[in-house]
Design a protein around this motif. Sequence first.
Motif, PDB file in Angstrom:
ATOM      1  N   ILE A 213       0.943  -1.121   0.104  1.00 39.86           N
ATOM      2  CA  ILE A 213       0.124  -0.086   0.128  1.00 39.86           C
ATOM      3  C   ILE A 213       0.801   1.280   0.006  1.00 39.86           C
ATOM      4  O   ILE A 213       0.266   2.477  -0.031  1.00 39.86           O
ATOM      5  N   ASP A 214       2.083   1.206   0.028  1.00 37.15           N
ATOM      6  CA  ASP A 214       3.079   2.228  -0.025  1.00 37.15           C
ATOM      7  C   ASP A 214       3.604   2.602  -1.387  1.00 37.15           C
ATOM      8  O   ASP A 214       4.742   3.039  -1.586  1.00 37.15           O
ATOM      9  N   GLU A 215       2.865   2.188  -2.190  1.00 37.05           N
ATOM     10  CA  GLU A 215       2.818   2.368  -3.714  1.00 37.05           C
ATOM     11  C   GLU A 215       1.547   2.622  -4.271  1.00 37.05           C
ATOM     12  O   GLU A 215       0.763   2.325  -3.884  1.00 37.05           O
ATOM     13  N   PRO A 216       1.410   3.202  -5.764  1.00 43.09           N
ATOM     14  CA  PRO A 216       0.338   3.164  -6.242  1.00 43.09           C
ATOM     15  C   PRO A 216      -0.061   1.701  -6.628  1.00 43.09           C
ATOM     16  O   PRO A 216       0.820   0.989  -7.014  1.00 43.09           O
ATOM     17  N   SER A 217      -1.291   1.599  -6.779  1.00 42.44           N
ATOM     18  CA  SER A 217      -1.755   0.293  -7.053  1.00 42.44           C
ATOM     19  C   SER A 217      -1.425   0.144  -8.647  1.00 42.44           C
ATOM     20  O   SER A 217      -1.617   1.308  -9.353  1.00 42.44           O
ATOM     21  N   PRO A 218      -1.263  -1.035  -9.018  1.00 39.75           N
ATOM     22  CA  PRO A 218      -1.431  -1.203 -10.554  1.00 39.75           C
ATOM     23  C   PRO A 218      -2.811  -1.066 -11.105  1.00 39.75           C
ATOM     24  O   PRO A 218      -3.566  -0.979 -10.376  1.00 39.75           O
ATOM     25  N   THR A 219      -2.636  -1.124 -12.442  1.00 43.19           N
ATOM     26  CA  THR A 219      -4.344  -0.613 -13.045  1.00 43.19           C
ATOM     27  C   THR A 219      -5.220  -1.635 -12.462  1.00 43.19           C
ATOM     28  O   THR A 219      -5.206  -2.883 -12.594  1.00 43.19           O
ATOM     29  N   ILE A 220      -6.539  -1.039 -12.134  1.00 50.71           N
ATOM     30  CA  ILE A 220      -7.557  -1.841 -11.770  1.00 50.71           C
ATOM     31  C   ILE A 220      -8.113  -2.618 -12.878  1.00 50.71           C
ATOM     32  O   ILE A 220      -8.625  -1.721 -13.646  1.00 50.71           O
ATOM     33  N   ARG A 221      -8.091  -3.986 -13.195  1.00 49.76           N
ATOM     34  CA  ARG A 221      -8.553  -4.431 -14.187  1.00 49.76           C
ATOM     35  C   ARG A 221     -10.140  -4.866 -13.789  1.00 49.76           C
ATOM     36  O   ARG A 221     -10.660  -4.754 -12.664  1.00 49.76           O
ATOM     37  N   GLY A 222     -10.820  -5.420 -14.771  1.00 48.80           N
ATOM     38  CA  GLY A 222     -12.183  -5.949 -14.568  1.00 48.80           C
ATOM     39  C   GLY A 222     -12.130  -7.277 -14.095  1.00 48.80           C
ATOM     40  O   GLY A 222     -13.408  -7.892 -14.025  1.00 48.80           O
ATOM     41  N   VAL A 223     -11.113  -8.004 -13.785  1.00 43.44           N
ATOM     42  CA  VAL A 223     -11.056  -9.436 -12.911  1.00 43.44           C
ATOM     43  C   VAL A 223     -10.324  -9.196 -11.689  1.00 43.44           C
ATOM     44  O   VAL A 223      -9.606  -8.224 -11.250  1.00 43.44           O
ATOM     45  N   ASN A 224     -11.044  -9.998 -10.626  1.00 39.84           N
ATOM     46  CA  ASN A 224     -10.210 -10.150  -9.130  1.00 39.84           C
ATOM     47  C   ASN A 224     -10.318 -11.627  -8.699  1.00 39.84           C
ATOM     48  O   ASN A 224     -11.410 -11.755  -8.368  1.00 39.84           O
ATOM     49  N   ARG A 225      -9.271 -12.114  -8.499  1.00 34.63           N
ATOM     50  CA  ARG A 225      -9.256 -13.523  -8.202  1.00 34.63           C
ATOM     51  C   ARG A 225      -8.439 -13.613  -7.023  1.00 34.63           C
ATOM     52  O   ARG A 225      -7.557 -12.781  -6.731  1.00 34.63           O
ATOM     53  N   PRO A 226      -8.772 -14.723  -6.185  1.00 39.70           N
ATOM     54  CA  PRO A 226      -8.221 -15.005  -4.923  1.00 39.70           C
ATOM     55  C   PRO A 226      -6.926 -15.231  -5.054  1.00 39.70           C
ATOM     56  O   PRO A 226      -6.398 -15.861  -6.188  1.00 39.70           O
ATOM     57  N   LEU A 227      -6.129 -15.289  -4.120  1.00 39.23           N
ATOM     58  CA  LEU A 227      -4.742 -15.969  -4.037  1.00 39.23           C
ATOM     59  C   LEU A 227      -4.735 -17.414  -4.292  1.00 39.23           C
ATOM     60  O   LEU A 227      -5.330 -17.976  -3.533  1.00 39.23           O
TER      61      LEU A 227
END
Length: 324
Positions: A213-227
């Motif tokens: 969280i101490d950097e900008p997030s990478p581009t928020i894409r349209g998918v979000n998957r679990p680890l």
Amino acid sequence: MMKCVDLFSGCGGFSLGFQQAGFEVCQAFDHWNSAVTVYRKNFKHPSFLMDLRQEKEASDIISEIQPDLIMGGPPCQDFSSAGKRNPALGRASLTHSFADIVCQVKPPWFVMENVPQIKRAKILKQVIDKFIQTGYGISSIILDAAYCGVPQARTRFFLIGHLQDKHNQLNDLFKQNLSDKPMTIRDYLGNSLGISFYYRHPRNYNRRGIFSIDEPSPTIRGVNRPLPKGYKLNSCDPQNIDLSQIRPLTTQERSYLQTFPESFIWQGTKTNLEQMIGNAVPVQLAKFVGQIICQYLDQGSGKTPTLFDLEEEFNLAQIPLHRL
């Protein structure tokens, strides 16, 4: 207050940002029912469920209110690095629809947003030619949202037109207003997420998946998957991380990184919400662009525009595409 219309409005990132910049958003148009449903939950003005390839019908509706500005982000999947990069797939034709509607309605201003890869597509030169033939002076720029009040390293291309003005009038204002350093998630949200690291699914496992969280997030894409089970840190990831403590961001948290406010109402399936959040123009990025236009007008630069010679030959190479 300048009246504006949002084409390909999605869930409303462009609209909300321009509202916050002081514009009056009067109409919105989109062809995805799920996004229109969310849009209508958050805005009072009319939102039309319409295929914008119906250019005349849309132009007639828009012309009734005589807007000062038309904005929009035509679907970018055919240009995006996350897509197949094939403008022949059909959605790229909606970029022509955006240009045709603007050129039929002829508002004093337009703002078009897309991915930077559109620079390499023939369609960009084609629509710029349409705009110039209609009488627009063009400014173009690639902005990194992290320097525009967004905690996300998201680069986007903006094409801005002002009727009967010179080219490249806004470029210096954009440069002057960028922040000196990129905004991090902690800068924007403090410690409210309750985590220091999170998982963002990479396109392949040779790429980084753990972020701070101490950097900008990478581009928020349209998918979000679990680890994934058995995920192994690679050389790109922060080291000495306890993977049992790592999770992906929630849908709501991802909306915050797109700078939607906590009060924004989300309704629909998780899959649809993830997609519309990933597709959205970050609210604060839209606000930044709107504020640049207002600043240009406040300085008096845009009150008495200088006519340029429409007979002159223009090509894309003569209109600088600035990357900041």
